[in-house]
Enzyme design. Structure first.
Site, PDB file in Angstrom:
ATOM      1  N   SER A  22       4.204   4.173  12.116  1.00  0.00           N
ATOM      2  CA  SER A  22       4.094   2.780  12.098  1.00  0.00           C
ATOM      3  C   SER A  22       3.884   2.376  13.633  1.00  0.00           C
ATOM      4  O   SER A  22       3.079   1.458  13.730  1.00  0.00           O
ATOM      5  CB  SER A  22       5.338   2.082  11.445  1.00  0.00           C
ATOM      6  N   GLY A  92      -3.197   4.760   4.360  1.00  0.00           N
ATOM      7  CA  GLY A  92      -3.132   3.322   3.924  1.00  0.00           C
ATOM      8  C   GLY A  92      -2.818   2.216   4.814  1.00  0.00           C
ATOM      9  O   GLY A  92      -3.489   1.119   4.983  1.00  0.00           O
ATOM     10  N   ARG A 120      -5.229   2.702  -3.444  1.00  0.00           N
ATOM     11  CA  ARG A 120      -4.302   2.086  -2.881  1.00  0.00           C
ATOM     12  C   ARG A 120      -4.943   0.512  -2.930  1.00  0.00           C
ATOM     13  O   ARG A 120      -5.852   0.445  -2.321  1.00  0.00           O
ATOM     14  CB  ARG A 120      -4.507   2.146  -1.176  1.00  0.00           C
ATOM     15  N   GLN A 164       1.670  -4.468   4.662  1.00  0.00           N
ATOM     16  CA  GLN A 164       0.706  -3.926   5.330  1.00  0.00           C
ATOM     17  C   GLN A 164      -0.516  -5.262   5.460  1.00  0.00           C
ATOM     18  O   GLN A 164      -1.399  -5.241   6.418  1.00  0.00           O
ATOM     19  CB  GLN A 164       0.148  -2.861   4.850  1.00  0.00           C
ATOM     20  N   ASP A 305       9.938   3.695   1.891  1.00  0.00           N
ATOM     21  CA  ASP A 305       9.800   5.143   2.338  1.00  0.00           C
ATOM     22  C   ASP A 305      10.831   6.082   2.048  1.00  0.00           C
ATOM     23  O   ASP A 305      10.789   7.503   1.691  1.00  0.00           O
ATOM     24  CB  ASP A 305       9.144   5.450   3.423  1.00  0.00           C
ATOM     25  N   GLN A 328       7.564  -1.877  -4.868  1.00  0.00           N
ATOM     26  CA  GLN A 328       6.300  -1.180  -4.011  1.00  0.00           C
ATOM     27  C   GLN A 328       6.085  -0.183  -3.826  1.00  0.00           C
ATOM     28  O   GLN A 328       5.077   0.606  -3.366  1.00  0.00           O
ATOM     29  CB  GLN A 328       6.231  -2.082  -2.633  1.00  0.00           C
ATOM     30  N   LYS A 332       2.466   3.437  -3.290  1.00  0.00           N
ATOM     31  CA  LYS A 332       2.245   4.150  -1.933  1.00  0.00           C
ATOM     32  C   LYS A 332       1.048   5.312  -2.212  1.00  0.00           C
ATOM     33  O   LYS A 332       0.369   4.917  -2.906  1.00  0.00           O
ATOM     34  CB  LYS A 332       3.652   4.718  -1.688  1.00  0.00           C
TER      35      LYS A 332
END
Length: 423
Positions: A22, A92, A120, A164, A305, A328, A332
Protein backbone atom coordinates in the site's frame (compact mmCIF):
# COMPACT_ATOMS: atom_id res chain seq x y z
CA UNK A 1 3.98 -23.11 -9.88
CA UNK A 2 2.46 -25.54 -7.36
CA UNK A 3 3.71 -26.12 -3.80
CA UNK A 4 3.73 -29.28 -1.72
CA UNK A 5 3.92 -28.64 2.04
CA UNK A 6 4.65 -31.20 4.75
CA UNK A 7 3.31 -30.75 8.29
CA UNK A 8 5.73 -28.80 10.48
CA UNK A 9 6.98 -30.17 13.79
CA UNK A 10 8.80 -27.09 15.03
CA UNK A 11 9.57 -23.78 13.35
CA UNK A 12 12.24 -21.41 14.52
CA UNK A 13 14.15 -18.47 13.11
CA UNK A 14 14.08 -14.76 12.41
CA UNK A 15 12.82 -13.04 9.27
CA UNK A 16 12.16 -9.45 8.21
CA UNK A 17 9.08 -9.00 6.06
CA UNK A 18 9.32 -6.76 2.97
CA UNK A 19 7.92 -3.26 2.51
CA UNK A 20 4.22 -2.50 2.41
CA UNK A 21 2.46 -2.76 -0.93
CA UNK A 22 0.00 0.00 0.00
CA UNK A 23 2.83 2.41 0.82
CA UNK A 24 5.01 1.46 -2.16
CA UNK A 25 2.24 2.02 -4.72
CA UNK A 26 1.27 5.37 -3.18
CA UNK A 27 4.93 6.36 -3.16
CA UNK A 28 5.21 5.62 -6.89
CA UNK A 29 2.07 7.65 -7.59
CA UNK A 30 3.23 10.61 -5.50
CA UNK A 31 6.64 10.51 -7.21
CA UNK A 32 4.98 10.45 -10.64
CA UNK A 33 2.95 13.54 -9.78
CA UNK A 34 5.80 15.48 -8.14
CA UNK A 35 7.95 17.99 -10.02
CA UNK A 36 11.45 16.71 -9.31
CA UNK A 37 13.27 13.58 -8.13
CA UNK A 38 11.82 11.44 -5.35
CA UNK A 39 13.57 8.59 -3.56
CA UNK A 40 11.74 5.46 -2.43
CA UNK A 41 13.91 3.46 -0.04
CA UNK A 42 13.26 -0.25 0.63
CA UNK A 43 10.28 -0.51 -1.74
CA UNK A 44 8.41 -3.76 -2.02
CA UNK A 45 9.77 -5.59 -5.06
CA UNK A 46 6.76 -7.51 -6.31
CA UNK A 47 4.58 -7.95 -9.36
CA UNK A 48 2.01 -5.44 -8.12
CA UNK A 49 4.52 -2.70 -7.34
CA UNK A 50 6.31 -3.16 -10.65
CA UNK A 51 2.91 -2.79 -12.35
CA UNK A 52 2.59 0.59 -10.64
CA UNK A 53 6.12 1.59 -11.62
CA UNK A 54 5.65 0.59 -15.26
CA UNK A 55 2.38 2.56 -15.39
CA UNK A 56 4.15 5.61 -13.99
CA UNK A 57 6.83 5.27 -16.67
CA UNK A 58 4.17 4.98 -19.37
CA UNK A 59 2.67 8.26 -18.13
CA UNK A 60 6.05 10.00 -18.38
CA UNK A 61 8.03 9.34 -15.21
CA UNK A 62 11.72 8.46 -15.43
CA UNK A 63 13.05 5.84 -13.04
CA UNK A 64 16.40 4.54 -11.85
CA UNK A 65 16.05 1.23 -10.03
CA UNK A 66 18.84 -0.07 -7.79
CA UNK A 67 19.03 -2.40 -4.80
CA UNK A 68 16.77 -0.99 -2.14
CA UNK A 69 16.22 2.34 -3.89
CA UNK A 70 13.93 3.65 -6.60
CA UNK A 71 14.66 7.17 -7.84
CA UNK A 72 11.74 8.57 -9.81
CA UNK A 73 11.70 11.83 -11.72
CA UNK A 74 8.10 12.98 -11.80
CA UNK A 75 6.04 14.81 -14.38
CA UNK A 76 4.43 17.46 -12.20
CA UNK A 77 1.13 15.97 -13.35
CA UNK A 78 1.80 16.80 -17.00
CA UNK A 79 1.39 13.69 -19.13
CA UNK A 80 2.09 13.07 -22.79
CA UNK A 81 -0.34 13.77 -25.64
CA UNK A 82 -0.10 10.36 -27.31
CA UNK A 83 -2.70 7.64 -26.55
CA UNK A 84 -1.44 4.92 -24.22
CA UNK A 85 -2.37 1.34 -23.46
CA UNK A 86 -1.10 0.14 -20.07
CA UNK A 87 -1.12 -3.42 -18.74
CA UNK A 88 -1.72 -3.35 -14.96
CA UNK A 89 -1.18 -7.08 -14.47
CA UNK A 90 -2.97 -8.18 -11.29
CA UNK A 91 -2.73 -4.92 -9.34
CA UNK A 92 -6.17 -3.63 -8.42
CA UNK A 93 -4.80 -0.78 -6.30
CA UNK A 94 -2.61 0.42 -9.17
CA UNK A 95 -5.47 0.11 -11.66
CA UNK A 96 -7.78 2.25 -9.57
CA UNK A 97 -5.29 4.97 -8.72
CA UNK A 98 -3.75 5.18 -12.21
CA UNK A 99 -7.20 5.34 -13.78
CA UNK A 100 -7.96 8.52 -11.84
CA UNK A 101 -4.54 9.98 -12.66
CA UNK A 102 -5.05 9.35 -16.38
CA UNK A 103 -7.97 11.77 -16.27
CA UNK A 104 -5.47 14.59 -15.64
CA UNK A 105 -4.20 14.32 -19.23
CA UNK A 106 -5.74 15.09 -22.58
CA UNK A 107 -4.85 11.85 -24.35
CA UNK A 108 -6.89 8.66 -23.97
CA UNK A 109 -5.30 6.03 -21.73
CA UNK A 110 -6.51 2.42 -21.86
CA UNK A 111 -5.98 0.09 -18.91
CA UNK A 112 -6.18 -3.68 -18.95
CA UNK A 113 -4.75 -6.58 -16.99
CA UNK A 114 -4.96 -10.29 -16.35
CA UNK A 115 -8.16 -12.31 -16.05
CA UNK A 116 -8.42 -11.64 -12.32
CA UNK A 117 -8.02 -7.87 -12.76
CA UNK A 118 -10.83 -7.88 -15.30
CA UNK A 119 -13.18 -9.00 -12.50
CA UNK A 120 -12.36 -5.98 -10.28
CA UNK A 121 -15.37 -3.69 -10.49
CA UNK A 122 -14.57 -0.10 -11.49
CA UNK A 123 -18.07 1.32 -12.03
CA UNK A 124 -18.17 3.38 -8.82
CA UNK A 125 -14.90 5.15 -9.59
CA UNK A 126 -15.75 5.74 -13.25
CA UNK A 127 -19.08 7.30 -12.27
CA UNK A 128 -17.32 9.73 -9.94
CA UNK A 129 -14.66 10.56 -12.54
CA UNK A 130 -17.37 11.32 -15.09
CA UNK A 131 -19.05 13.70 -12.64
CA UNK A 132 -15.70 15.44 -12.20
CA UNK A 133 -15.13 16.04 -15.91
CA UNK A 134 -13.47 12.91 -17.28
CA UNK A 135 -14.67 10.82 -20.20
CA UNK A 136 -14.72 7.09 -19.39
CA UNK A 137 -15.47 4.05 -21.55
CA UNK A 138 -15.43 0.55 -20.06
CA UNK A 139 -16.60 -3.02 -20.40
CA UNK A 140 -19.74 -2.59 -18.29
CA UNK A 141 -17.74 -1.10 -15.45
CA UNK A 142 -14.75 -3.43 -15.74
CA UNK A 143 -11.37 -3.38 -17.50
CA UNK A 144 -10.42 -2.99 -20.23
CA UNK A 145 -11.36 0.67 -19.87
CA UNK A 146 -10.30 3.98 -21.38
CA UNK A 147 -10.10 7.34 -19.63
CA UNK A 148 -9.64 10.77 -21.20
CA UNK A 149 -9.34 14.09 -19.36
CA UNK A 150 -9.58 16.76 -18.49
CA UNK A 151 -10.38 16.37 -14.81
CA UNK A 152 -12.07 19.71 -14.15
CA UNK A 153 -13.20 19.17 -10.57
CA UNK A 154 -16.67 19.67 -9.13
CA UNK A 155 -18.84 17.62 -6.80
CA UNK A 156 -19.17 13.84 -6.72
CA UNK A 157 -20.73 11.14 -4.61
CA UNK A 158 -18.22 8.34 -4.05
CA UNK A 159 -18.99 4.66 -3.54
CA UNK A 160 -17.31 3.54 -0.30
CA UNK A 161 -17.51 -0.19 -1.01
CA UNK A 162 -13.75 -0.16 -1.55
CA UNK A 163 -11.50 2.55 -0.18
CA UNK A 164 -9.47 2.45 -3.38
CA UNK A 165 -12.01 4.59 -5.27
CA UNK A 166 -11.63 7.38 -2.73
CA UNK A 167 -7.84 7.07 -2.50
CA UNK A 168 -7.60 7.31 -6.29
CA UNK A 169 -9.66 10.48 -6.43
CA UNK A 170 -7.83 12.07 -3.50
CA UNK A 171 -4.48 11.59 -5.24
CA UNK A 172 -5.66 12.98 -8.59
CA UNK A 173 -7.94 15.87 -7.67
CA UNK A 174 -5.30 18.22 -6.17
CA UNK A 175 -4.01 18.60 -9.74
CA UNK A 176 -7.46 19.11 -11.29
CA UNK A 177 -8.33 22.41 -12.94
CA UNK A 178 -10.81 23.44 -10.26
CA UNK A 179 -11.84 22.66 -6.71
CA UNK A 180 -13.67 19.47 -5.76
CA UNK A 181 -16.02 18.17 -3.08
CA UNK A 182 -16.41 14.44 -2.39
CA UNK A 183 -19.13 12.91 -0.23
CA UNK A 184 -19.69 9.30 0.86
CA UNK A 185 -22.54 7.55 2.63
CA UNK A 186 -20.15 4.98 4.14
CA UNK A 187 -16.54 3.90 3.84
CA UNK A 188 -14.95 0.47 4.12
CA UNK A 189 -11.23 0.06 4.86
CA UNK A 190 -10.86 3.57 6.31
CA UNK A 191 -7.25 3.02 7.39
CA UNK A 192 -6.11 2.80 3.77
CA UNK A 193 -7.56 6.29 3.19
CA UNK A 194 -5.61 7.53 6.21
CA UNK A 195 -2.45 6.18 4.57
CA UNK A 196 -3.35 8.11 1.41
CA UNK A 197 -3.96 11.30 3.37
CA UNK A 198 -0.61 10.89 5.11
CA UNK A 199 1.17 10.63 1.75
CA UNK A 200 -0.64 13.72 0.49
CA UNK A 201 0.39 15.73 3.54
CA UNK A 202 4.02 14.58 3.22
CA UNK A 203 4.03 15.86 -0.36
CA UNK A 204 2.59 19.27 0.52
CA UNK A 205 -0.99 18.59 -0.60
CA UNK A 206 -3.78 20.15 1.47
CA UNK A 207 -7.10 18.31 1.84
CA UNK A 208 -9.90 19.25 4.20
CA UNK A 209 -12.02 16.40 5.57
CA UNK A 210 -14.33 15.43 8.39
CA UNK A 211 -13.24 13.06 11.15
CA UNK A 212 -15.56 10.32 9.84
CA UNK A 213 -13.87 10.50 6.39
CA UNK A 214 -17.21 10.98 4.64
CA UNK A 215 -16.72 14.56 3.38
CA UNK A 216 -13.69 15.98 1.57
CA UNK A 217 -12.82 19.36 0.07
CA UNK A 218 -9.86 19.44 -2.32
CA UNK A 219 -8.47 22.59 -3.89
CA UNK A 220 -7.32 22.20 -7.47
CA UNK A 221 -4.10 23.53 -8.94
CA UNK A 222 -1.84 22.23 -6.17
CA UNK A 223 1.65 20.80 -6.64
CA UNK A 224 3.18 17.61 -5.25
CA UNK A 225 6.60 18.07 -3.67
CA UNK A 226 9.28 15.40 -4.21
CA UNK A 227 10.24 13.30 -1.20
CA UNK A 228 12.65 10.74 0.22
CA UNK A 229 11.16 8.04 2.43
CA UNK A 230 11.79 4.52 3.69
CA UNK A 231 8.81 2.23 3.04
CA UNK A 232 7.49 0.62 6.26
CA UNK A 233 7.24 -3.17 6.49
CA UNK A 234 3.95 -4.73 5.37
CA UNK A 235 1.72 -5.90 8.22
CA UNK A 236 -0.52 -7.75 5.75
CA UNK A 237 2.51 -9.85 4.83
CA UNK A 238 3.69 -10.21 8.43
CA UNK A 239 0.42 -11.99 9.22
CA UNK A 240 1.66 -15.16 7.50
CA UNK A 241 4.82 -15.83 9.53
CA UNK A 242 2.75 -14.80 12.54
CA UNK A 243 0.23 -17.52 11.72
CA UNK A 244 2.98 -20.05 11.07
CA UNK A 245 4.51 -19.34 14.46
CA UNK A 246 1.18 -19.68 16.25
CA UNK A 247 0.50 -23.06 14.64
CA UNK A 248 3.97 -24.63 14.71
CA UNK A 249 6.50 -22.26 16.20
CA UNK A 250 9.17 -22.85 18.78
CA UNK A 251 10.27 -19.23 18.53
CA UNK A 252 9.53 -17.37 15.31
CA UNK A 253 10.81 -13.79 15.23
CA UNK A 254 9.32 -11.21 12.87
CA UNK A 255 11.53 -8.13 12.56
CA UNK A 256 11.29 -4.65 11.04
CA UNK A 257 7.76 -3.88 12.25
CA UNK A 258 6.69 -0.29 12.98
CA UNK A 259 3.56 -0.38 15.12
CA UNK A 260 3.28 3.41 14.86
CA UNK A 261 2.56 3.12 11.14
CA UNK A 262 -0.99 3.73 9.91
CA UNK A 263 -1.53 0.30 8.36
CA UNK A 264 -4.78 -1.19 9.64
CA UNK A 265 -3.49 -4.74 9.32
CA UNK A 266 -1.30 -4.29 12.39
CA UNK A 267 -4.56 -5.09 14.22
CA UNK A 268 -4.05 -8.73 13.21
CA UNK A 269 -1.47 -8.99 15.98
CA UNK A 270 -4.13 -7.83 18.45
CA UNK A 271 -6.65 -10.30 17.01
CA UNK A 272 -4.24 -13.19 17.38
CA UNK A 273 -3.34 -12.14 20.90
CA UNK A 274 -7.07 -12.08 21.76
CA UNK A 275 -7.26 -15.67 20.50
CA UNK A 276 -4.63 -16.65 23.06
CA UNK A 277 -1.42 -16.47 21.03
CA UNK A 278 1.88 -16.36 22.87
CA UNK A 279 3.39 -13.11 21.57
CA UNK A 280 6.11 -10.90 22.97
CA UNK A 281 7.18 -7.57 21.53
CA UNK A 282 10.52 -5.81 21.81
CA UNK A 283 11.37 -2.79 19.70
CA UNK A 284 10.53 -3.60 16.09
CA UNK A 285 10.47 -7.38 16.64
CA UNK A 286 7.67 -9.76 17.62
CA UNK A 287 8.38 -13.27 18.93
CA UNK A 288 5.65 -15.88 18.57
CA UNK A 289 5.36 -19.49 19.76
CA UNK A 290 2.97 -22.37 19.19
CA UNK A 291 -0.19 -21.49 21.09
CA UNK A 292 -3.54 -22.91 22.14
CA UNK A 293 -6.12 -20.71 20.47
CA UNK A 294 -9.75 -20.00 21.27
CA UNK A 295 -12.37 -18.51 19.00
CA UNK A 296 -13.89 -15.05 19.11
CA UNK A 297 -15.72 -12.41 17.12
CA UNK A 298 -13.70 -10.08 14.91
CA UNK A 299 -14.80 -7.09 12.83
CA UNK A 300 -12.55 -7.16 9.75
CA UNK A 301 -13.97 -4.13 7.97
CA UNK A 302 -10.71 -2.19 8.33
CA UNK A 303 -8.56 -5.29 7.71
CA UNK A 304 -10.12 -7.24 4.82
CA UNK A 305 -6.78 -8.70 3.71
CA UNK A 306 -6.57 -10.49 7.08
CA UNK A 307 -9.61 -12.68 6.36
CA UNK A 308 -7.79 -15.63 4.70
CA UNK A 309 -5.24 -15.99 7.51
CA UNK A 310 -7.81 -15.42 10.26
CA UNK A 311 -9.98 -18.14 8.69
CA UNK A 312 -7.04 -20.55 8.96
CA UNK A 313 -6.40 -19.66 12.60
CA UNK A 314 -10.10 -20.14 13.32
CA UNK A 315 -9.73 -23.73 12.16
CA UNK A 316 -7.03 -24.28 14.81
CA UNK A 317 -8.98 -22.55 17.59
CA UNK A 318 -11.36 -24.09 20.09
CA UNK A 319 -14.96 -22.94 19.68
CA UNK A 320 -16.35 -20.67 17.00
CA UNK A 321 -14.54 -17.84 15.25
CA UNK A 322 -16.75 -15.19 13.64
CA UNK A 323 -15.19 -13.01 10.92
CA UNK A 324 -17.69 -10.25 10.31
CA UNK A 325 -18.52 -6.96 8.54
CA UNK A 326 -16.18 -7.54 5.62
CA UNK A 327 -18.34 -7.82 2.48
CA UNK A 328 -15.59 -6.19 0.41
CA UNK A 329 -13.53 -9.36 0.83
CA UNK A 330 -15.67 -10.74 -1.99
CA UNK A 331 -14.33 -7.99 -4.31
CA UNK A 332 -10.60 -8.65 -4.03
CA UNK A 333 -8.48 -10.72 -6.43
CA UNK A 334 -11.07 -13.41 -5.79
CA UNK A 335 -14.18 -13.79 -3.68
CA UNK A 336 -12.05 -14.59 -0.65
CA UNK A 337 -14.99 -15.55 1.55
CA UNK A 338 -16.22 -18.20 -0.89
CA UNK A 339 -12.73 -19.40 -1.85
CA UNK A 340 -11.41 -19.79 1.68
CA UNK A 341 -14.60 -21.59 2.68
CA UNK A 342 -14.35 -24.10 -0.16
CA UNK A 343 -10.60 -24.72 0.11
CA UNK A 344 -10.52 -25.16 3.89
CA UNK A 345 -13.50 -27.50 3.66
CA UNK A 346 -11.36 -29.70 1.41
CA UNK A 347 -8.99 -29.97 4.39
CA UNK A 348 -11.80 -30.98 6.74
CA UNK A 349 -12.82 -27.60 8.17
CA UNK A 350 -16.39 -26.86 9.18
CA UNK A 351 -17.31 -23.36 8.01
CA UNK A 352 -20.56 -21.45 7.62
CA UNK A 353 -20.35 -18.83 4.88
CA UNK A 354 -22.04 -15.47 5.54
CA UNK A 355 -22.82 -12.65 3.14
CA UNK A 356 -20.26 -10.45 4.90
CA UNK A 357 -17.94 -13.01 6.46
CA UNK A 358 -17.57 -16.53 7.86
CA UNK A 359 -18.14 -18.60 10.97
CA UNK A 360 -15.42 -21.18 11.52
CA UNK A 361 -16.36 -24.06 13.79
CA UNK A 362 -13.04 -25.02 15.37
CA UNK A 363 -11.86 -28.19 17.01
CA UNK A 364 -11.73 -30.33 13.86
CA UNK A 365 -8.32 -31.64 12.85
CA UNK A 366 -7.34 -30.55 9.34
CA UNK A 367 -5.94 -33.09 6.91
CA UNK A 368 -3.73 -32.67 3.88
CA UNK A 369 -5.45 -32.15 0.55
CA UNK A 370 -5.01 -30.69 -2.90
CA UNK A 371 -6.24 -27.10 -2.64
CA UNK A 372 -6.27 -24.16 -5.04
CA UNK A 373 -5.02 -20.61 -4.56
CA UNK A 374 -7.36 -19.30 -7.27
CA UNK A 375 -4.31 -17.25 -8.36
CA UNK A 376 -4.75 -15.14 -5.21
CA UNK A 377 -1.54 -14.43 -3.31
CA UNK A 378 -3.17 -14.19 0.13
CA UNK A 379 -5.09 -17.42 -0.37
CA UNK A 380 -1.89 -19.19 -1.48
CA UNK A 381 0.00 -18.07 1.62
CA UNK A 382 -2.90 -18.76 3.98
CA UNK A 383 -3.35 -22.32 2.72
CA UNK A 384 0.38 -22.88 3.15
CA UNK A 385 0.01 -21.85 6.79
CA UNK A 386 -3.02 -24.13 7.14
CA UNK A 387 -0.91 -27.06 5.89
CA UNK A 388 1.62 -26.69 8.71
CA UNK A 389 -0.63 -28.27 11.33
CA UNK A 390 -2.56 -30.68 9.10
CA UNK A 391 -2.24 -34.46 8.99
CA UNK A 392 -0.41 -35.40 5.80
CA UNK A 393 0.93 -33.40 2.90
CA UNK A 394 -0.94 -30.54 1.25
CA UNK A 395 -0.53 -29.38 -2.33
CA UNK A 396 -1.34 -25.74 -3.10
CA UNK A 397 -2.08 -25.32 -6.79
CA UNK A 398 -0.64 -22.10 -8.22
CA UNK A 399 1.13 -21.37 -4.95
CA UNK A 400 3.49 -19.14 -6.89
CA UNK A 401 0.79 -16.45 -6.81
CA UNK A 402 2.37 -15.33 -3.53
CA UNK A 403 4.97 -13.44 -5.61
CA UNK A 404 2.40 -10.70 -6.16
CA UNK A 405 3.25 -9.28 -2.72
CA UNK A 406 5.84 -11.62 -1.13
CA UNK A 407 8.39 -12.89 -3.67
CA UNK A 408 10.61 -14.36 -0.92
CA UNK A 409 7.75 -16.23 0.76
CA UNK A 410 9.12 -19.71 0.06
CA UNK A 411 12.70 -18.71 0.94
CA UNK A 412 11.62 -17.16 4.25
CA UNK A 413 9.36 -20.06 5.21
CA UNK A 414 12.11 -22.56 4.41
CA UNK A 415 14.41 -20.50 6.65
CA UNK A 416 11.92 -21.04 9.47
CA UNK A 417 12.00 -24.79 8.83
CA UNK A 418 8.94 -25.29 6.62
CA UNK A 419 9.26 -28.20 4.16
CA UNK A 420 8.03 -26.69 0.87
CA UNK A 421 8.66 -28.40 -2.45
CA UNK A 422 8.00 -26.48 -5.66
CA UNK A 423 6.45 -28.57 -8.39
Amino acid sequence: MDYRISPAKTLTGRIAVPGAKSHTIRAVVAALLADGVSEIHAPLLSEDTFSALHAAEALGAKSAVADGLWQITGTGGKFGTAPQKIDMGNSGTSLRIMTALAALGSAPVTFDGDASLRTRIMAGELTALTALGAHCVSRNGFAPLTVTGALTGGTAQVDGTTSQYLSALLMALPLAQGNSVLDLEFLNEADYVRITLDWLARCGIVVKYTDDLLHFEIAGGQQYQPFSRVIPADFSTAAFPLGAGVIAGNTVEIANLDFDDLQGDKRVFDFVRQMGADLSCGGDTVKVKRSTLHGGKFDLNATPDALPLMAVLGCYADGETHLLNVPQARLKETDRIACMTSELQKMGAEITELADGMIIHGGRKLHGAVVASHADHRIAMSLTVAALGADGETTVLDGGACAVTYPDFVTDFRHLGVDITTM
